[in-house]
Enzyme design. Sequence first.
Site, PDB file in Angstrom:
ATOM      1  N   ASP A   1      67.839 -68.162  87.929  1.00  0.00           N
ATOM      2  CA  ASP A   1      66.465 -68.419  87.489  1.00  0.00           C
ATOM      3  C   ASP A   1      65.770 -69.513  88.287  1.00  0.00           C
ATOM      4  OD1 ASP A   1      66.890 -66.496  85.540  1.00  0.00           O
ATOM      5  OD2 ASP A   1      67.575 -67.968  84.072  1.00  0.00           O
TER       6      ASP A   1
ATOM      7  N   LYS B   1      63.669 -67.028  92.397  1.00  0.00           N
ATOM      8  CA  LYS B   1      63.906 -66.161  93.561  1.00  0.00           C
ATOM      9  C   LYS B   1      62.869 -65.050  93.662  1.00  0.00           C
ATOM     10  CE  LYS B   1      67.966 -65.327  91.816  1.00  0.00           C
ATOM     11  NZ  LYS B   1      67.994 -66.293  90.731  1.00  0.00           N
TER      12      LYS B   1
ATOM     13  N   GLY C   1      66.625 -61.300  85.976  1.00  0.00           N
ATOM     14  CA  GLY C   1      65.228 -61.197  85.555  1.00  0.00           C
ATOM     15  C   GLY C   1      64.412 -61.971  86.562  1.00  0.00           C
ATOM     16  N   HIS C   2      63.713 -61.268  87.444  1.00  0.00           N
ATOM     17  CA  HIS C   2      62.951 -61.915  88.514  1.00  0.00           C
ATOM     18  C   HIS C   2      61.460 -61.790  88.210  1.00  0.00           C
ATOM     19  CE1 HIS C   2      66.590 -61.359  91.457  1.00  0.00           C
ATOM     20  NE2 HIS C   2      66.851 -62.114  90.411  1.00  0.00           N
TER      21      HIS C   2
ATOM     22  N   GLN D   1      71.129 -63.941  90.294  1.00  0.00           N
ATOM     23  CA  GLN D   1      71.907 -65.053  89.733  1.00  0.00           C
ATOM     24  C   GLN D   1      71.843 -66.265  90.688  1.00  0.00           C
ATOM     25  OE1 GLN D   1      73.731 -61.672  89.555  1.00  0.00           O
ATOM     26  NE2 GLN D   1      72.276 -61.595  87.881  1.00  0.00           N
TER      27      GLN D   1
HETATM   28  P1  GDP Z   1      64.564 -65.816  89.224  1.00  0.00           P
HETATM   29  O1  GDP Z   1      65.513 -65.137  88.312  1.00  0.00           O
HETATM   30  O2  GDP Z   1      65.252 -66.746  90.165  1.00  0.00           O
HETATM   31  O3  GDP Z   1      63.631 -64.892  89.926  1.00  0.00           O
HETATM   32  O4  GDP Z   1      63.680 -66.764  88.286  1.00  0.00           O
HETATM   33  P2  GDP Z   1      63.033 -66.351  86.871  1.00  0.00           P
HETATM   34  O5  GDP Z   1      61.903 -65.432  87.102  1.00  0.00           O
HETATM   35  O6  GDP Z   1      64.081 -65.942  85.916  1.00  0.00           O
HETATM   36  O7  GDP Z   1      62.557 -67.773  86.371  1.00  0.00           O
HETATM   37  C1  GDP Z   1      61.680 -68.569  87.105  1.00  0.00           C
HETATM   38  C2  GDP Z   1      60.455 -68.887  86.229  1.00  0.00           C
HETATM   39  O8  GDP Z   1      59.727 -69.934  86.812  1.00  0.00           O
HETATM   40  C3  GDP Z   1      59.495 -67.732  86.100  1.00  0.00           C
HETATM   41  O9  GDP Z   1      58.867 -67.795  84.862  1.00  0.00           O
HETATM   42  C4  GDP Z   1      58.479 -68.003  87.221  1.00  0.00           C
HETATM   43  O10 GDP Z   1      57.218 -67.442  86.956  1.00  0.00           O
HETATM   44  C5  GDP Z   1      58.415 -69.493  87.180  1.00  0.00           C
HETATM   45  N1  GDP Z   1      58.150 -70.163  88.456  1.00  0.00           N
HETATM   46  C6  GDP Z   1      58.589 -69.839  89.692  1.00  0.00           C
HETATM   47  N2  GDP Z   1      58.215 -70.790  90.574  1.00  0.00           N
HETATM   48  C7  GDP Z   1      57.524 -71.720  89.876  1.00  0.00           C
HETATM   49  C8  GDP Z   1      56.909 -72.967  90.224  1.00  0.00           C
HETATM   50  O11 GDP Z   1      56.937 -73.414  91.360  1.00  0.00           O
HETATM   51  N3  GDP Z   1      56.299 -73.657  89.214  1.00  0.00           N
HETATM   52  C9  GDP Z   1      56.273 -73.207  87.927  1.00  0.00           C
HETATM   53  N4  GDP Z   1      55.660 -73.955  87.014  1.00  0.00           N
HETATM   54  N5  GDP Z   1      56.842 -72.039  87.572  1.00  0.00           N
HETATM   55  C10 GDP Z   1      57.475 -71.333  88.534  1.00  0.00           C
HETATM   56  P1  IMO Z   2      68.680 -64.166  87.730  1.00  0.00           P
HETATM   57  O1  IMO Z   2      68.859 -63.172  88.844  1.00  0.00           O
HETATM   58  C1  IMO Z   2      70.516 -66.863  84.856  1.00  0.00           C
HETATM   59  C2  IMO Z   2      74.426 -65.722  83.266  1.00  0.00           C
HETATM   60  C3  IMO Z   2      74.513 -65.324  81.802  1.00  0.00           C
HETATM   61  C4  IMO Z   2      75.947 -65.734  81.499  1.00  0.00           C
HETATM   62  C5  IMO Z   2      76.672 -65.395  82.800  1.00  0.00           C
HETATM   63  C6  IMO Z   2      77.356 -64.022  82.778  1.00  0.00           C
HETATM   64  O2  IMO Z   2      67.501 -63.900  86.872  1.00  0.00           O
HETATM   65  O3  IMO Z   2      68.758 -65.562  88.259  1.00  0.00           O
HETATM   66  P2  IMO Z   2      76.528 -61.510  82.807  1.00  0.00           P
HETATM   67  O4  IMO Z   2      75.423 -60.819  82.066  1.00  0.00           O
HETATM   68  O5  IMO Z   2      76.400 -61.476  84.289  1.00  0.00           O
HETATM   69  O6  IMO Z   2      77.886 -61.067  82.343  1.00  0.00           O
HETATM   70  O7  IMO Z   2      76.419 -63.049  82.347  1.00  0.00           O
HETATM   71  O8  IMO Z   2      75.695 -65.420  83.818  1.00  0.00           O
HETATM   72  N1  IMO Z   2      73.421 -64.946  84.039  1.00  0.00           N
HETATM   73  C7  IMO Z   2      72.263 -65.454  84.472  1.00  0.00           C
HETATM   74  N2  IMO Z   2      71.702 -66.667  84.263  1.00  0.00           N
HETATM   75  N3  IMO Z   2      69.893 -65.955  85.643  1.00  0.00           N
HETATM   76  C8  IMO Z   2      70.461 -64.760  85.879  1.00  0.00           C
HETATM   77  O9  IMO Z   2      69.946 -63.881  86.772  1.00  0.00           O
HETATM   78  C9  IMO Z   2      71.673 -64.443  85.242  1.00  0.00           C
HETATM   79  N4  IMO Z   2      72.478 -63.347  85.222  1.00  0.00           N
HETATM   80  C10 IMO Z   2      73.545 -63.684  84.490  1.00  0.00           C
HETATM   81  O10 IMO Z   2      73.584 -66.035  81.028  1.00  0.00           O
HETATM   82  O11 IMO Z   2      76.022 -67.127  81.326  1.00  0.00           O
HETATM   83 MG    MG Z   3      65.858 -64.902  86.277  1.00  0.00          MG
END
Ligand code: GDP
Ligand code: IMO
Ligand code: MG
Length: 421
Positions: free
Chosen positions: A12, A15, A39-40, A221
């Site tokens: 998270d 990416k 979840g991107h 991840q």
């Molecule tokens: P990912 O899994 O690495 O793609 O990240 P996620 O989407 O799960 O979580 C990142 C969260 O931070 C999302 O809600 C994005 O919209 C938000 N986000 C990404 N970059 C920034 C930033 O520079 N500032 C803020 N405030 N939010 C950001």
């Molecule tokens: P993105 O791509 C954050 C965590 C889960 C759990 C562990 C194992 O959005 O960064 P799994 O479902 O793979 O068996 O879970 O890894 N986890 C993540 N945490 N971002 C993710 O993906 C994750 N995918 C799995 O919360 O601790």
């Molecule tokens: Mg994510």
Amino acid sequence: MVDAILGLQWGDEGKGKIVDYFAPNYDIIARFQGGPNAGHTLYVGGKKVVLHQIPSGAFHENTINLIGNGVVLDPITLQKECGTVASFGVDVRKNLFISDRTHLILPTHRALDKASELAKGLDKIGSTLKGIGPAYMDKTGRNGLRVGDLLDKSFTTAYIKIRLKHQRLLDNFNFQEDIAAWEEEFFESIEFLKQLNIVNGEYFINDKISKGKKVLAEGAQGSMLDIDFGTFPFVTSSSTTSSGVCSGLGIAPQKIRDVMGVTKAYCTRVGGGPFPTELHDETGEELRKLGNEFGATTGRPRRCGWIDLVALKYACMINGVTKVIMTKADVLDKFPELKVCNSYSIDGKEKNEIPFQMTRHKITPLLKDFEGWNCDTASLKDFSALPQKMKTYVSYINEYIGAKVSHISNGPGRDQIVVVD
Ligand code: GDP
Ligand code: IMO
Ligand code: MG
């Protein structure tokens, strides 16, 4: 030429946004591991979209999106997601390609994930329950079904055989789940999947590379969730680090140029497992609130803490990071004081390495203070406009990890990013 974008923390890191930002510089975006546990989040025309299976280049008209062999694919999620993308007026199917070697997540994998977590009790990993662990177990255990198998007339027989095997495992767990509804959806969605562009992924991508096309490999991840180098057993089941680019796409290591690692300006983790810099106080609460730190896949509140430079330096080493992208710097705008973790006190001794098994020790982070910049940065576009105190914070991190922050993201929008001079 291949560059990679991957997470340096526990996932998270942002990416999705960063891949979407860089996508116009590439011809192909290729996901190399993970599945719908990811979840991107992207913002398209100001609207939020969360992608789980489709690469984050989906909204760029001329970009090819490849789901690599290292991914585990849930056809139900994929079909729904194609629908979501289509609601933005983009027919992702035209540019979406799927490797025939990609393993399928079956309904029983999801049930097994649940059963296994339940059986672990207090030691549960906090899995997203999407069937990831069981699907990768069937891959390494040489049982799994792959996308290419769908095209063979023996698929149903093979499915029945593996389902029986899974049922025996579920019986062993004494776990009951009515999977009939999932199965119905599954069989509908594989008909949809069969209509998509199923290719031999390794020839597909190497052919494009030899024709001079530019590839961006997208990780899911984060490095600290890597099956080998993460905080085992609190990890996911795939290689989230740069080695996963080669095995998850069929690309040779010498083809990889930049490894762009994404880190938040602080740190979060969702699910169980060690997190040395976690804050259990009001500051942690404030980070969660200001950073809107709730899981994009499960909605769970993310655990929050200061940036952990011991872990970040380790991740840079394992990945061979050439550039670091720092996200969510704007979330720190209102904090009068910031801290970074420089080393750990492990069972009373100062160490600056990740131990073999973090859960076996009492780890206290040793922190260095920084003054906060106390001003709004979300609308700033140029490096020169960033507050000096933010630059000092970033310079310290560069020095510590031995890699340079090349971009600072200061908001969730595609255009909220500052290039570092
Ligand atoms: P990912 O899994 O690495 O793609 O990240 P996620 O989407 O799960 O979580 C990142 C969260 O931070 C999302 O809600 C994005 O919209 C938000 N986000 C990404 N970059 C920034 C930033 O520079 N500032 C803020 N405030 N939010 C950001
Ligand atoms: P993105 O791509 C954050 C965590 C889960 C759990 C562990 C194992 O959005 O960064 P799994 O479902 O793979 O068996 O879970 O890894 N986890 C993540 N945490 N971002 C993710 O993906 C994750 N995918 C799995 O919360 O601790
Ligand atoms: Mg994510």
